[in-house]
Write a protein that holds these residues in place. Structure first.
Motif, PDB file in Angstrom:
ATOM      1  N   UNK A 114      11.218 142.798  37.662  1.00 17.72           N
ATOM      2  CA  UNK A 114      11.927 141.638  37.100  1.00 17.72           C
ATOM      3  C   UNK A 114      13.374 141.616  37.603  1.00 17.72           C
ATOM      4  N   UNK A 115      13.985 142.784  37.630  1.00 15.83           N
ATOM      5  CA  UNK A 115      15.361 142.869  38.129  1.00 15.83           C
ATOM      6  C   UNK A 115      15.423 142.415  39.597  1.00 15.83           C
ATOM      7  N   UNK A 116      14.461 142.888  40.378  1.00 17.32           N
ATOM      8  CA  UNK A 116      14.401 142.469  41.781  1.00 17.32           C
ATOM      9  C   UNK A 116      14.214 140.978  41.920  1.00 17.32           C
ATOM     10  N   UNK A 117      13.423 140.401  41.028  1.00 16.84           N
ATOM     11  CA  UNK A 117      13.201 138.960  41.078  1.00 16.84           C
ATOM     12  C   UNK A 117      14.467 138.195  40.729  1.00 16.84           C
ATOM     13  N   UNK A 118      15.241 138.722  39.772  1.00 18.51           N
ATOM     14  CA  UNK A 118      16.495 138.042  39.430  1.00 18.51           C
ATOM     15  C   UNK A 118      17.435 138.095  40.641  1.00 18.51           C
ATOM     16  N   UNK A 119      17.483 139.276  41.274  1.00 17.11           N
ATOM     17  CA  UNK A 119      18.311 139.436  42.486  1.00 17.11           C
ATOM     18  C   UNK A 119      17.893 138.435  43.559  1.00 17.11           C
ATOM     19  N   UNK A 120      16.580 138.397  43.823  1.00 17.44           N
ATOM     20  CA  UNK A 120      16.072 137.508  44.866  1.00 17.44           C
ATOM     21  C   UNK A 120      16.265 136.047  44.480  1.00 17.44           C
ATOM     22  N   UNK A 121      16.011 135.774  43.216  1.00 14.38           N
ATOM     23  CA  UNK A 121      16.178 134.408  42.728  1.00 14.38           C
ATOM     24  C   UNK A 121      17.596 133.913  42.937  1.00 14.38           C
ATOM     25  N   UNK A 122      18.550 134.785  42.654  1.00 17.85           N
ATOM     26  CA  UNK A 122      19.968 134.434  42.871  1.00 17.85           C
ATOM     27  C   UNK A 122      20.231 134.180  44.363  1.00 17.85           C
ATOM     28  N   UNK A 123      19.647 135.022  45.213  1.00 17.07           N
ATOM     29  CA  UNK A 123      19.879 134.888  46.649  1.00 17.07           C
ATOM     30  C   UNK A 123      19.323 133.577  47.194  1.00 17.07           C
ATOM     31  N   UNK A 124      18.270 133.084  46.592  1.00 12.52           N
ATOM     32  CA  UNK A 124      17.589 131.917  47.146  1.00 12.52           C
ATOM     33  C   UNK A 124      17.795 130.652  46.311  1.00 12.52           C
ATOM     34  N   UNK A 125      18.492 130.778  45.213  1.00 14.37           N
ATOM     35  CA  UNK A 125      18.682 129.618  44.356  1.00 14.37           C
ATOM     36  C   UNK A 125      17.408 129.194  43.648  1.00 14.37           C
ATOM     37  N   UNK A 126      16.660 130.184  43.184  1.00 18.24           N
ATOM     38  CA  UNK A 126      15.372 129.906  42.543  1.00 18.24           C
ATOM     39  C   UNK A 126      15.587 129.672  41.057  1.00 18.24           C
TER      40      UNK A 126
END
Lengths: 442, 544
Positions: A114-126
């Motif tokens: 979940x933490x990784x997804x938040x990181x990735x989400x922030x990077x991609x504007x998800x």
């Protein structure tokens, strides 16, 4: 079975397996004691999207699902500022025979995902992300949902995460257990509610994926490596592995090995050394499938000079794949071994492209005949030739993945197949086709 | 003229229009025969049969690409089977895979002779089977419809009744998904789908639901093998015994293009089926089931003779009686018809001109529905635009009101009594009612003199559809009765015009509208021609 903490005097990486042996590591309270969600704050939100993608590019992180595509580059393909939302989809449809690492990750450390997804989400504007989980993994789905609930309650998900103004929602989507739904466009089709069949490319998912919007599909393990990189920087991640294959990777090892299980080791480790780390091979090593059933088999001789990284395996015309290592010893019946693999691919072919649809079943039926002692001269060559014909002629990478084991097993262990065929007393008889012709008409 | 780009095919430079699909560029411009099963001009690309693959040069050298899913781009370098052994072998492989589980029951298959699988086997395959007795076929089919043959061998799904029009033989299917895409994207009623996966995938409807769409028979045309067959044609004829002529749908103002498949055997021969004929601007590749079944009417309830005062008469006697009756009439109403060709209506106008005190009426009382967006416009009057072009008013209501003014009426190919019996009843007061029709219609029953004429499939002529496109109907030699003549010919006899050829009738029509100027049957061609914009309204006004 606990992993060793050190190997030959050096500490083994604990990027992904930090909580694997911690009791109740899947709960937020325990996970936070071990540093979960440390990135959710200035470490993440002070970085721009551009900086995040550059960071991942610098780290050299590559997709851990099988293809090993550079993650940073994949992210950079997503168009910026378009009218459509960007979706992040986590591929947790772990289906490659021999692979069981994502299952363990989701069981032991869902919060890191979940933490990784938040990181990735922030990077991609998800704004909305999905975790597409293989349907059979019910305990893992329960764990994920429980972890999501905790994360929402703690304010790590939902509106305005940590006061940053960034919002993210994560949904767990349960698949139905098809191998092909691990292919990213097949997965997207399944996510949208269609039959899990890969799509024609282009357009690639980064341009038009889920719901015709830009979509990034990443493996569980890939995303779980992101928080470490965000927190410690690309250089820290590069302390392990080789120049082109940096970092650590989870390997699921099973087969004729003394201590099967999931191990996190740096990329670039020699295969024989890895077997040693896993307690040694049972009996005398004959060969090994180095990266999941699709990866071309390597003989014991080839394994001596092969290391566990993308380039070394490519030079041996095999692949690291999903990191499922399956050594087998000299007692193994490789014909039956291949038969099992071929049956798997015949069963899992999505039925879309002709060569794969008909070819995998055809190969399986010939192998069945050979194993039943009904093989004929030329059958072995036929199987190899059929695999050559369907290798590159289809929409997705399933057909090459189905062809490689067939090609490599037959090339490397041909005498064993011929031996099987010779068990048929009538193996040299001419093939006649009486039962397949509609009789009187011909 | 579209912008042209240059691509290299097998080392040859070829000019192709920008944006064209590679498969079309290869077929139409490079003149390289490129096989396809799943690709269809009027369906979405699925790219699953893989037989159209070619090698296209990319950043890492030549690699496989399917030509149906590629657009031709400037400078593209393509290798086809003509220069690449790799492509030739890959296609041969695809053919082998397609045939390995196919039953090869061509001798009892209706598609034999027009089967894409047969065709491409000869072009791309020509391989020997590598099956043997201990490696069986995996016949396709669902669990519900397994058929076991006399030798106890499982033969897959046979003879499955899908609905009112179609029988499915699942084991012949090659899973190209054309029928599924047709139902999804054209018919917009997803009644078919491929169930299961791998080589056990099979075509089926949803459990317990039939395939019963008004266009479902098109799936039998696009089926590249004999998996979907229409009940109306199943086991009727071998297709190589059929001849065909090109015609159009006479029951709708879109004039969907079709072919009439017939053969001459025994007495007069028979029309066996109508097949859609591709016209990208009119009906694409589709016709409705209703239009497709029109051929069945051609041999039913036909008016093959004349009727005088309720008694059967020969055609020539009926014509003679009609000539006599018209000679004695003072005021004659001539009712033209949008169901007849431009030629027939031109003849009716000539008749009106010949008879003193005659007046022409036209149109129809049939209700006009909505277009379905596929191959029907909803307007049952096929040649309505032709009436307008010839300056024939659509004023049947006016005729009904003024019926008392006339002492004779000539009705050609217009079933007024069926369309609106109440209004038509007013015409019953006209003492001389001459009806020309191909069928024994309700109007024929009201006639004092009825004369049989040829039906739409038996004549050569033109109709103008809703898009103002003039299209040709060609004559199929199968005629319902000996001595039947086209309507224009009968009218020519009534008016003693002496026309012997439909070209004369067409010339007469051209004389009445400048928009037809310069056209000929050959010039119109199989695809029809959109008439130029109104050149001189005075011309139309002049004849009215």
């Amino acid at each position: 079975m606990p992993q060793p903490t050190h190997w030959k005097g050096k500490a083994l990486p604990r990027v992904l397996s930090r909580l694997f042996e911690v009791k109740d590591g899947h709960t937020l309270a325990v996970a936070k004691q071990h540093g979960a969600y440390a990135t959710i704050g200035p470490a993440l939100f002070d970085k721009s999207q551009f900086e995040m993608i550059e960071l991942i590019k610098d780290s050299g992180l590559r997709g851990r699902g099988g293809a090993g595509f550079p993650t940073g580059m994949k992210w950079s393909f997503v168009p910026r500022g378009g009218a459509k939302p960007v979706y992040l989809v986590i591929n947790a449809d772990e289906g490659e025979p021999g692979t069981f690492k994502d299952r363990l990750c989701m069981t032991k450390d869902p919060h890191l995902l979940i933490e990784g997804m938040i990181n990735t989400g922030w990077a991609l504007g998800v704004r909305t992300a999905y975790i597409y989980v293989r349907g059979e993994m019910l305990p893992q789905i329960a764990r994920l949902n429980a972890a999501l609930k905790e994360a929402y309650a703690a304010g790590y998900l939902g509106e305005n995460i940590g006061g940053s103004g960034y919002s993210l929602d994560i949904y767990v989507h349960r698949g139905a257990g098809a191998y092909i739904c691990g292919e990213e466009t097949g997965l997207i089709n399944s996510l949208e509610g269609f039959k899990g069949q890969p799509r024609l490319k282009p357009p690639f998912p980064a341009i038009s994926g889920a719901f015709a919007a830009p979509t990034v599909v990443n493996n569980v393990e890939t995303i779980m490596a992101v928080p470490y990189i965000v927190q410690n920087g690309a250089k820290a991640y590069r302390q392990w592995g080789t120049d082109k294959s940096p970092g650590s990777k989870l390997f699921s090892i099973s087969g004729d090995i003394n201590k099967p299980g999931v191990y996190e080791v740096p990329l670039g480790l020699g295969y024989l050394e890895f077997f040693e780390l896993c307690g040694g091979v049972k009996g005398e090593l004959l060969g090994c499938i180095p990266g999941g059933s699709s990866a071309p088999v390597l003989t014991a001789e080839e394994l001596k000079t092969t290391t566990m990284d993308y380039e070394s395996l490519a030079s041996k015309k095999s692949m690291l794949g999903s990191g499922a290592v399956t050594p087998f010893n000299t007692n193994t019946d490789v014909v039956k071994y291949l038969q099992t693999i071929a049956r798997f691919y015949a069963h899992e072919s999505c039925g879309q492209c002709t060569p794969c649809r008909e070819g995998t079943g055809y190969v399986d039926r010939i192998l069945d005949a050979i194993v039943d002692g009904k093989g004929r001269d030329g059958d072995v060559e036929t199987i190899k030739d059929l695999a050559d014909r369907y290798e590159w002629t289809t929409i997705c990478a399933f057909a090459p993945g189905a062809a490689w084991p067939v090609q490599s097993f037959i090339t490397k262990f041909k005498d064993r197949f011929v031996e099987y065929v010779n068990r048929n007393p009538a193996h040299a008889e001419a093939k006649d086709l009486t039962t397949h012709r509609p009789g009187a008409f011909w | 003229m579209p912008e042209l780009i240059t691509i290299t095919v097998d080392g040859r430079e070829v000019q192709v229009p920008k944006g064209i699909q590679l498969i079309e560029a290869l077929r139409q411009h490079a003149r390289v025969e490129t096989p396809a099963f799943c690709y269809h001009e009027d369906l979405k690309v699925a790219g699953n049969c893989r037989i159209c693959l070619v090698e296209v040069e990319g950043p890492r050298g030549f690699g496989f690409a399917i030509s149906c899913h590629q657009q031709a781009t400037p400078g593209m370098k393509v290798r086809t089977q003509q220069s690449s052994e790799t492509v030739r072998l890959a296609r041969k492989g695809v053919m082998e895979f397609l045939l390995v589980n196919h039953p090869l029951d061509c001798p009892i298959c209706d598609k034999a002779g027009e089967c894409t699988l047969q065709e491409h086997y000869m072009g791309q395959g020509r391989h020997e089977s590598r099956l043997h007795d201990d490696v069986s076929k995996q016949y396709k089919g669902g669990a519900d419809h397994r058929f076991t043959d006399g030798k106890g061998q499982d033969r897959g799904g046979k003879t499955i009744d899908l609905g009112p029009t179609i029988i499915l033989d699942q084991e012949r299917c090659i899973a190209c998904s054309r029928c599924v895409r047709f139902m999804d994207d054209v018919a917009k009623s997803s009644q078919l789908d491929i169930a299961s996966r791998g080589d056990h995938a099979y075509i089926t409807t949803f459990p317990g639901k039939p395939l019963d769409h008004a266009y479902d028979l098109n799936t039998t045309d696009i089926c590249p093998v004999g998996a979907l067959t229409g009940k109306h044609f199943r086991f009727q004829q071998r297709v190589w015994n059929l001849k065909s002529v090109e015609s159009i749908d006479p029951s709708d103002a879109l004039g969907a293009n079709l072919t009439i498949d017939y053969n001459i055997s025994g007495e007069g021969g028979k029309i066996w089926r109508l097949m859609p004929r591709r016209n990208p601007d009119v009906n694409k590749s589709w016709i409705s089931n209703r239009s497709r079944m029109l051929y069945q009417q051609l041999s039913v309830n036909r008016l093959t003779d004349g009727i005088i005062a309720g008694k059967d008469a020969t055609l020539s006697d009926a014509i003679a009686a009609a000539v006599k009756a018209l000679a004695g009439a003072k005021r004659v109403a001539v009712v033209a018809s949008g169901h007849l060709t431009v030629e027939d209506n031109a003849a009716l106008l000539a008749l009106r001109d010949k008879l003193a005190g005659a007046e022409v009426f036209g149109g129809s009382w049939l209700p006009v529905g909505a277009a379905d967006g596929i191959a029907l416009s909803g307007d049952p009057v096929a040649n309505r635009a032709g009436l307008t072009l010839l300056g024939i008013p659509q004023n049947l209501d006016d005729l009904a009101k003024r019926a008392g003014e006339f002492d004779a009426i000539v009705i050609a190919g217009n079933d007024l009594w069926a369309a609106d019996p109440l209004k038509a009843a007013k015409l019953g007061s006209i003492p001389v009612r001459i009806v020309l029709d191909a069928w024994q219609t309700a109007t024929v029953k009201q006639a004092t003199i009825a004369i049989g004429i040829r039906a739409w499939a038996e004549i050569r002529g033109t109709m103008i559809n809703r898009q103002e496109r003039i299209q040709v109907l060609n004559a199929c030699p199968v005629v319902a009765g000996p001595g039947l003549e086209p309507a224009w010919r009968v009218v020519s006899d009534l008016a003693s015009l002496g026309w012997t050829n439909e070209t004369q009738a067409f010339k007469a029509a051209q004389a009445r509208s400048q928009r037809l100027a310069g056209l000929s049957y050959r010039g119109i061609g199989p695809m029809g021609v959109v008439l130029p914009a109104v050149a001189a309204p005075a011309a139309a006004a002049g004849v009215a």
